[in-house]
Design a protein around this motif. Structure first.
Motif, PDB file in Angstrom:
ATOM      1  N   MET A  23       0.834  -1.175   0.000  1.00 24.68           N
ATOM      2  CA  MET A  23       0.000   0.000   0.000  1.00 24.68           C
ATOM      3  C   MET A  23       0.887   1.248   0.000  1.00 24.68           C
ATOM      4  SD  MET A  23      -3.097   1.144   2.491  1.00 24.68           S
ATOM      5  CE  MET A  23      -4.219   0.175   1.513  1.00 24.68           C
ATOM      6  N   GLN A  24       0.498   2.222  -0.795  1.00 26.08           N
ATOM      7  CA  GLN A  24       1.255   3.462  -0.907  1.00 26.08           C
ATOM      8  C   GLN A  24       1.008   4.338   0.323  1.00 26.08           C
ATOM      9  OE1 GLN A  24       0.380   5.553  -4.495  1.00 26.08           O
ATOM     10  NE2 GLN A  24       1.991   7.060  -4.203  1.00 26.08           N
ATOM     11  N   THR A  25       2.097   4.862   0.880  1.00 23.20           N
ATOM     12  CA  THR A  25       1.984   5.722   2.061  1.00 23.20           C
ATOM     13  C   THR A  25       2.662   7.053   1.789  1.00 23.20           C
ATOM     14  OG1 THR A  25       4.012   4.856   3.040  1.00 23.20           O
ATOM     15  CG2 THR A  25       1.938   3.759   3.647  1.00 23.20           C
ATOM     16  N   LYS A  26       2.365   7.988   2.654  1.00 16.73           N
ATOM     17  CA  LYS A  26       2.891   9.337   2.485  1.00 16.73           C
ATOM     18  C   LYS A  26       3.018   9.972   3.867  1.00 16.73           C
ATOM     19  CE  LYS A  26       1.233  13.562   0.230  1.00 16.73           C
ATOM     20  NZ  LYS A  26       0.296  14.048  -0.780  1.00 16.73           N
ATOM     21  N   HIS A  79      -8.151  13.426   2.762  1.00 18.10           N
ATOM     22  CA  HIS A  79      -8.992  12.260   2.476  1.00 18.10           C
ATOM     23  C   HIS A  79      -9.769  12.483   1.177  1.00 18.10           C
ATOM     24  CE1 HIS A  79     -10.610   8.612   4.736  1.00 18.10           C
ATOM     25  NE2 HIS A  79     -11.054   8.501   3.506  1.00 18.10           N
ATOM     26  N   ASN A  80     -10.216  13.712   0.957  1.00 20.97           N
ATOM     27  CA  ASN A  80     -10.954  14.033  -0.274  1.00 20.97           C
ATOM     28  C   ASN A  80     -10.114  13.828  -1.525  1.00 20.97           C
ATOM     29  OD1 ASN A  80     -13.427  14.692   0.859  1.00 20.97           O
ATOM     30  ND2 ASN A  80     -12.936  16.856   1.064  1.00 20.97           N
ATOM     31  N   ARG A 133      -5.885   8.808   3.228  1.00 20.12           N
ATOM     32  CA  ARG A 133      -6.532   8.575   4.526  1.00 20.12           C
ATOM     33  C   ARG A 133      -5.505   8.755   5.644  1.00 20.12           C
ATOM     34  NH1 ARG A 133      -8.936   3.884   3.688  1.00 20.12           N
ATOM     35  NH2 ARG A 133      -6.989   2.772   3.911  1.00 20.12           N
ATOM     36  N   PHE A 134      -5.879   9.554   6.624  1.00 25.69           N
ATOM     37  CA  PHE A 134      -5.027   9.803   7.787  1.00 25.69           C
ATOM     38  C   PHE A 134      -4.890   8.516   8.603  1.00 25.69           C
ATOM     39  CE2 PHE A 134      -5.056  11.074  12.369  1.00 25.69           C
ATOM     40  CZ  PHE A 134      -3.755  11.539  12.431  1.00 25.69           C
ATOM     41  N   VAL A 135      -3.640   8.181   8.949  1.00 22.35           N
ATOM     42  CA  VAL A 135      -3.355   6.985   9.739  1.00 22.35           C
ATOM     43  C   VAL A 135      -2.934   7.358  11.154  1.00 22.35           C
ATOM     44  CG1 VAL A 135      -1.905   4.936   9.908  1.00 22.35           C
ATOM     45  CG2 VAL A 135      -2.693   5.712   7.676  1.00 22.35           C
ATOM     46  N   LYS A 140      -2.765   5.685   0.864  1.00 22.47           N
ATOM     47  CA  LYS A 140      -3.529   5.936  -0.357  1.00 22.47           C
ATOM     48  C   LYS A 140      -4.881   5.247  -0.231  1.00 22.47           C
ATOM     49  CE  LYS A 140      -3.633   7.637  -4.541  1.00 22.47           C
ATOM     50  NZ  LYS A 140      -4.022   9.023  -4.616  1.00 22.47           N
ATOM     51  N   CYS A 141      -5.933   5.938  -0.642  1.00 21.03           N
ATOM     52  CA  CYS A 141      -7.282   5.380  -0.583  1.00 21.03           C
ATOM     53  C   CYS A 141      -8.122   5.981  -1.704  1.00 21.03           C
ATOM     54  CB  CYS A 141      -7.930   5.676   0.777  1.00 21.03           C
ATOM     55  SG  CYS A 141      -8.272   7.437   1.055  1.00 21.03           S
ATOM     56  N   GLU A 142      -9.328   5.486  -1.842  1.00 17.04           N
ATOM     57  CA  GLU A 142     -10.265   6.088  -2.787  1.00 17.04           C
ATOM     58  C   GLU A 142     -10.684   7.445  -2.218  1.00 17.04           C
ATOM     59  OE1 GLU A 142     -11.425   5.110  -5.810  1.00 17.04           O
ATOM     60  OE2 GLU A 142      -9.925   3.518  -5.664  1.00 17.04           O
TER      61      GLU A 142
END
Length: 175
Positions: A1-4, A26-27, A31-33, A45-47
């Motif tokens: 999964m892609q992270t940032k 998120h928009n 997504r905040f982890v 990374k998320c939809e």
């Protein structure tokens, strides 16, 4: 999964800006982890999805934490983490009814700000009055002007911080 990871700095009373920042991320599909260290925000990374983030300042004892989190879960808020006394929650905007908030009314928002004052501002005020001002005076009296200058700069930073907190608190009370 892609992270940032991103660095962001929010003051104690900028929780609304922090909530807006997390929602915007998120928009656009991040997504905040968690937040760690000094303002390092971690995302996955998320939809893209309109998701509302809210923070509450309520340092809990380990005994009362389960009830506190259950209260928010019962209202559909997902708990993310605690960081520096703040609890982070999120909820998809589509699951909300109108302008839903973790705070029921203005009194509960003001109560949160009171907890911030007691937990954060009063200890800083103690450091300010108990350490910085006496050290500034002693350094000046002893002729150590370089050290007095350093303490003077710290005093100015504290004064600016306290003024910003007071302005933010007054603006919140007006709303």
């Amino acid at each position: 999964m892609q992270t940032k990871k991103e660095f962001r700095y929010f003051t104690i009373f900028n929780h609304k800006k922090e909530e807006d920042y997390l929602r915007m991320m998120h928009n656009i599909g991040w997504r905040f982890v968690k937040v760690k260290g000094f303002g390092i925000y971690h995302f996955e990374k998320c939809e893209p999805r309109d998701t509302v983030y809210q923070l509450d300042y309520n340092p809990q004892t380990k005994e009362s934490l389960p009830e506190y989190l259950q209260m928010f879960a019962d209202c559909g808020w997902e708990y993310i983490q605690d960081y520096a006394g703040y609890s982070y929650f999120r909820k998809p905007a589509e699951d909300m009814t109108g302008e839903e908030s973790i705070f029921n009314d203005d009194d509960s928002r003001i109560a949160m700000m009171g907890r911030v004052y007691k937990g954060r501002i009063l200890p800083l005020l103690g450091i300010f009055c108990g350490c910085l001002i006496p050290q500034f005076i002693l350094s000046t009296v002893n002729g150590n002007y370089a050290l007095a200058g350093l303490f003077g700069v710290l005093i100015l930073i504290y004064i600016a911080f306290f003024a910003g907190c007071a302005i933010s608190h007054n603006n919140m009370k007006k709303k």
